[in-house]
Design a protein around this motif. Structure first.
Motif, PDB file in Angstrom:
ATOM      1  N   LEU A  80       0.955  -1.137  -0.178  1.00  0.00           N
ATOM      2  CA  LEU A  80      -0.132  -0.153  -0.408  1.00  0.00           C
ATOM      3  C   LEU A  80       0.579   1.255   0.231  1.00  0.00           C
ATOM      4  CD1 LEU A  80      -2.782   0.778  -0.181  1.00  0.00           C
ATOM      5  CD2 LEU A  80      -2.668   1.498   2.417  1.00  0.00           C
ATOM      6  N   GLU A  81       1.786   1.514   1.130  1.00  0.00           N
ATOM      7  CA  GLU A  81       2.605   2.221   0.749  1.00  0.00           C
ATOM      8  C   GLU A  81       3.255   2.759  -0.537  1.00  0.00           C
ATOM      9  OE1 GLU A  81       6.599   2.480   2.922  1.00  0.00           O
ATOM     10  OE2 GLU A  81       5.351   1.228   3.939  1.00  0.00           O
ATOM     11  N   ASN A  82       3.759   1.787  -1.003  1.00  0.00           N
ATOM     12  CA  ASN A  82       4.633   2.558  -2.567  1.00  0.00           C
ATOM     13  C   ASN A  82       2.773   2.374  -3.871  1.00  0.00           C
ATOM     14  OD1 ASN A  82       6.883   1.881  -1.298  1.00  0.00           O
ATOM     15  ND2 ASN A  82       6.525  -0.759  -1.368  1.00  0.00           N
ATOM     16  N   ILE A  83       1.948   1.742  -3.215  1.00  0.00           N
ATOM     17  CA  ILE A  83       1.014   2.341  -4.055  1.00  0.00           C
ATOM     18  C   ILE A  83       0.735   3.640  -4.929  1.00  0.00           C
ATOM     19  CG2 ILE A  83      -1.885   1.690  -4.977  1.00  0.00           C
ATOM     20  CD1 ILE A  83      -1.168  -0.828  -4.305  1.00  0.00           C
ATOM     21  N   GLN A  84       0.756   4.339  -5.713  1.00  0.00           N
ATOM     22  CA  GLN A  84       0.701   6.243  -6.046  1.00  0.00           C
ATOM     23  C   GLN A  84      -0.958   6.280  -6.285  1.00  0.00           C
ATOM     24  OE1 GLN A  84       2.682   8.329  -7.224  1.00  0.00           O
ATOM     25  NE2 GLN A  84       4.411   7.142  -6.078  1.00  0.00           N
ATOM     26  N   ALA A  85      -1.415   5.278  -6.309  1.00  0.00           N
ATOM     27  CA  ALA A  85      -2.821   5.008  -6.881  1.00  0.00           C
ATOM     28  C   ALA A  85      -4.060   4.256  -7.578  1.00  0.00           C
ATOM     29  CB  ALA A  85      -3.441   6.224  -7.863  1.00  0.00           C
ATOM     30  N   VAL A  86      -5.420   3.582  -7.566  1.00  0.00           N
ATOM     31  CA  VAL A  86      -5.513   2.590  -7.387  1.00  0.00           C
ATOM     32  C   VAL A  86      -6.792   2.890  -8.999  1.00  0.00           C
ATOM     33  CG1 VAL A  86      -7.224   0.725  -6.900  1.00  0.00           C
ATOM     34  CG2 VAL A  86      -5.998   1.536  -4.972  1.00  0.00           C
ATOM     35  N   ILE A  87      -5.697   2.618  -9.910  1.00  0.00           N
ATOM     36  CA  ILE A  87      -7.475   2.893 -11.490  1.00  0.00           C
ATOM     37  C   ILE A  87      -7.861   1.771 -11.183  1.00  0.00           C
ATOM     38  CG2 ILE A  87      -6.571   3.650 -13.463  1.00  0.00           C
ATOM     39  CD1 ILE A  87      -4.249   4.599 -12.343  1.00  0.00           C
ATOM     40  N   VAL A  88      -9.473   2.479 -11.434  1.00  0.00           N
ATOM     41  CA  VAL A  88     -10.847   1.737 -12.065  1.00  0.00           C
ATOM     42  C   VAL A  88     -10.607   1.640 -13.082  1.00  0.00           C
ATOM     43  CG1 VAL A  88     -13.030   0.794 -10.923  1.00  0.00           C
ATOM     44  CG2 VAL A  88     -10.941   1.331  -9.156  1.00  0.00           C
ATOM     45  N   GLY A  89     -11.058   0.826 -14.408  1.00  0.00           N
ATOM     46  CA  GLY A  89     -12.145   0.702 -15.306  1.00  0.00           C
ATOM     47  C   GLY A  89     -12.753   0.174 -15.945  1.00  0.00           C
ATOM     48  N   GLY A  90     -13.079  -0.046 -16.560  1.00  0.00           N
ATOM     49  CA  GLY A  90     -13.857  -1.334 -17.491  1.00  0.00           C
ATOM     50  C   GLY A  90     -15.021  -1.431 -18.611  1.00  0.00           C
ATOM     51  N   PRO A  91     -15.892  -1.864 -18.717  1.00  0.00           N
ATOM     52  CA  PRO A  91     -16.405  -1.921 -20.578  1.00  0.00           C
ATOM     53  C   PRO A  91     -17.637  -0.706 -20.320  1.00  0.00           C
ATOM     54  CG  PRO A  91     -16.179  -4.032 -19.893  1.00  0.00           C
ATOM     55  CD  PRO A  91     -15.912  -3.512 -18.949  1.00  0.00           C
ATOM     56  N   GLY A  92     -17.968  -1.083 -19.235  1.00  0.00           N
ATOM     57  CA  GLY A  92     -20.096  -0.773 -18.472  1.00  0.00           C
ATOM     58  C   GLY A  92     -20.169   0.361 -17.750  1.00  0.00           C
ATOM     59  N   ALA A  93     -21.128   0.258 -16.244  1.00  0.00           N
ATOM     60  CA  ALA A  93     -21.169   0.987 -15.341  1.00  0.00           C
ATOM     61  C   ALA A  93     -20.946   0.057 -14.052  1.00  0.00           C
ATOM     62  CB  ALA A  93     -22.687   1.580 -14.777  1.00  0.00           C
ATOM     63  N   THR A  94     -20.525  -1.040 -14.232  1.00  0.00           N
ATOM     64  CA  THR A  94     -20.405  -1.327 -13.059  1.00  0.00           C
ATOM     65  C   THR A  94     -18.839  -1.321 -12.617  1.00  0.00           C
ATOM     66  OG1 THR A  94     -21.040  -3.885 -13.986  1.00  0.00           O
ATOM     67  CG2 THR A  94     -19.216  -3.872 -12.441  1.00  0.00           C
ATOM     68  N   LYS A  95     -17.910  -0.783 -13.669  1.00  0.00           N
ATOM     69  CA  LYS A  95     -17.059   0.033 -12.582  1.00  0.00           C
ATOM     70  C   LYS A  95     -17.458   1.270 -11.652  1.00  0.00           C
ATOM     71  CE  LYS A  95     -15.842   2.908 -16.559  1.00  0.00           C
ATOM     72  NZ  LYS A  95     -16.697   2.406 -17.114  1.00  0.00           N
ATOM     73  N   ASP A  96     -18.179   2.109 -12.085  1.00  0.00           N
ATOM     74  CA  ASP A  96     -18.765   2.775 -10.720  1.00  0.00           C
ATOM     75  C   ASP A  96     -19.407   2.315 -10.183  1.00  0.00           C
ATOM     76  OD1 ASP A  96     -17.538   5.369 -12.468  1.00  0.00           O
ATOM     77  OD2 ASP A  96     -18.403   4.237 -13.766  1.00  0.00           O
ATOM     78  N   PHE A  97     -20.373   1.958 -10.137  1.00  0.00           N
ATOM     79  CA  PHE A  97     -20.699   0.488  -9.091  1.00  0.00           C
ATOM     80  C   PHE A  97     -20.548   0.500  -7.914  1.00  0.00           C
ATOM     81  CE2 PHE A  97     -22.878  -2.664  -7.078  1.00  0.00           C
ATOM     82  CZ  PHE A  97     -24.283  -2.128  -7.366  1.00  0.00           C
ATOM     83  N   VAL A  98     -19.606  -0.535  -8.238  1.00  0.00           N
ATOM     84  CA  VAL A  98     -18.805  -1.235  -7.380  1.00  0.00           C
ATOM     85  C   VAL A  98     -17.202   0.225  -6.397  1.00  0.00           C
ATOM     86  CG1 VAL A  98     -15.977  -2.178  -7.808  1.00  0.00           C
ATOM     87  CG2 VAL A  98     -18.130  -3.438  -8.412  1.00  0.00           C
ATOM     88  N   VAL A  99     -16.786   1.550  -6.753  1.00  0.00           N
ATOM     89  CA  VAL A  99     -16.035   2.003  -6.794  1.00  0.00           C
ATOM     90  C   VAL A  99     -17.243   2.992  -5.519  1.00  0.00           C
ATOM     91  CG1 VAL A  99     -14.917   4.465  -6.282  1.00  0.00           C
ATOM     92  CG2 VAL A  99     -14.619   2.796  -7.857  1.00  0.00           C
TER      93      VAL A  99
END
Ligand SMILES: [Zn+2]
Length: 284
Positions: A80-99
């Motif tokens: 975690l301390e080395n991770i600058q950011a978590v980047i989320v993607g996907g083809p549809g609306a599921t990615k935003d739903f999950v976030v």
């Protein structure tokens, strides 16, 4: 186990059929796992109401989102301390739903980038596409992190007893004492310190004659007699970045490379000789 360095990005792609996650470090992308849901294969059974079927589908979707985000979270948490950011993607609306619905571990959730990204598939190639699409964002995050560490240094420097220092001699002394918390190295310092001597007049024999050059640059001509080419002999060469990073590693100091693309970065190079440190305790 791959080496996770300072500038890593957690990557996650998802839709209702599949998901994949991994990590990007420098130019390398590692996809850790590809998961497939069983939602798409579900068919309504005879006698089952449409409502009941709908509920089962939603439950299966929820379980799949939970499984995928839990797997990804437990893979990322140790880094975690080395991770600058978590980047989320996907083809549809599921990615935003999950976030939006807090599926990720709360420590992971803090690092999720505000924007999500469209990619064609939620598999290994989707993870790679995510890196391409999020490239600009990743660049901005890096520059922002560099600005923050430079500002920490500058704020410290104006205090009465600053936990900060700069310049090669002071930095070396601080590193030797184990006083360095974070070392700031300008990328403008890339190259080698080369010790030269002139075979014609002996310039560089008594007093060291040092120049800073990249491997592609030619040796300068002798400042005393003007000889050049084969008359100039290399006595020793070391990479300033390499030797300092090694000292930093030995004293458990963090090293941050600062590009020269920002105002703060050019200030480090011009104003502080390309080297600065945030200290564990004041030295002056
Ligand atoms: Zn000479």
């Amino acid at each position: 186990e791959m080496l996770i360095d300072k500038k890593s990005y957690a990557l996650f792609v998802i839709d209702r059929a599949e998901a994949a996650y991994g990590i990007a470090t420098g130019k390398r992308i590692h996809v850790q796992e590809h998961l497939v849901s069983n939602i798409m294969g579900k068919h309504r059974q005879g006698g089952q109401s449409a409502q009941r079927f709908e509920r089962l589908i939603e439950e299966a979707a929820h379980n799949f989102f939970k499984r995928a985000t839990e797997h990804a979270s437990s893979y990322w948490l140790p880094h975690l301390e080395n991770i600058q950011a978590v980047i989320v993607g996907g083809p549809g609306a599921t990615k935003d739903f999950v976030v939006k619905n807090d599926y990720f571990h709360h420590e992971i959730a803090k690092k999720i980038a505000k924007a999500t990204f469209d990619v064609g598939y939620s598999n290994e190639s989707g993870v790679r596409e995510l890196v391409e699409n999020a490239g600009q964002l990743m660049g901005e995050i890096e520059l922002d992190a560099e600005r923050q560490v430079m500002n920490r240094f500058l704020e410290e420097l104006i205090r009465a007893h600053p936990k900060a220092t700069y310049g090669e001699a002071m930095i070396k002394q601080a590193l030797t004492q184990g006083a360095v918390d974070t070392l700031l190295v300008s990328e403008g310092l890339r190259g080698n310190i080369i010790q030269l001597q002139c075979k014609k007049c002996g310039h560089g024999r008594e007093e060291p004659w040092e120049v800073r050059l990249t491997r592609q640059q030619e040796f300068p001509s002798c400042p005393s007699c003007g000889a050049s080419g084969d008359s100039i002999k290399e006595l020793a060469s070391h990479s300033i970045i390499e030797s300092l990073s090694q000292m930093a590693e030995e004293s458990n100091s963090e090293v941050t490379y600062i590009s020269i693309d920002t105002e703060e970065g050019s200030q480090l190079m011009q104003g502080f000789g390309g080297l600065a440190a945030i200290l564990r305790y004041p030295m002056m």
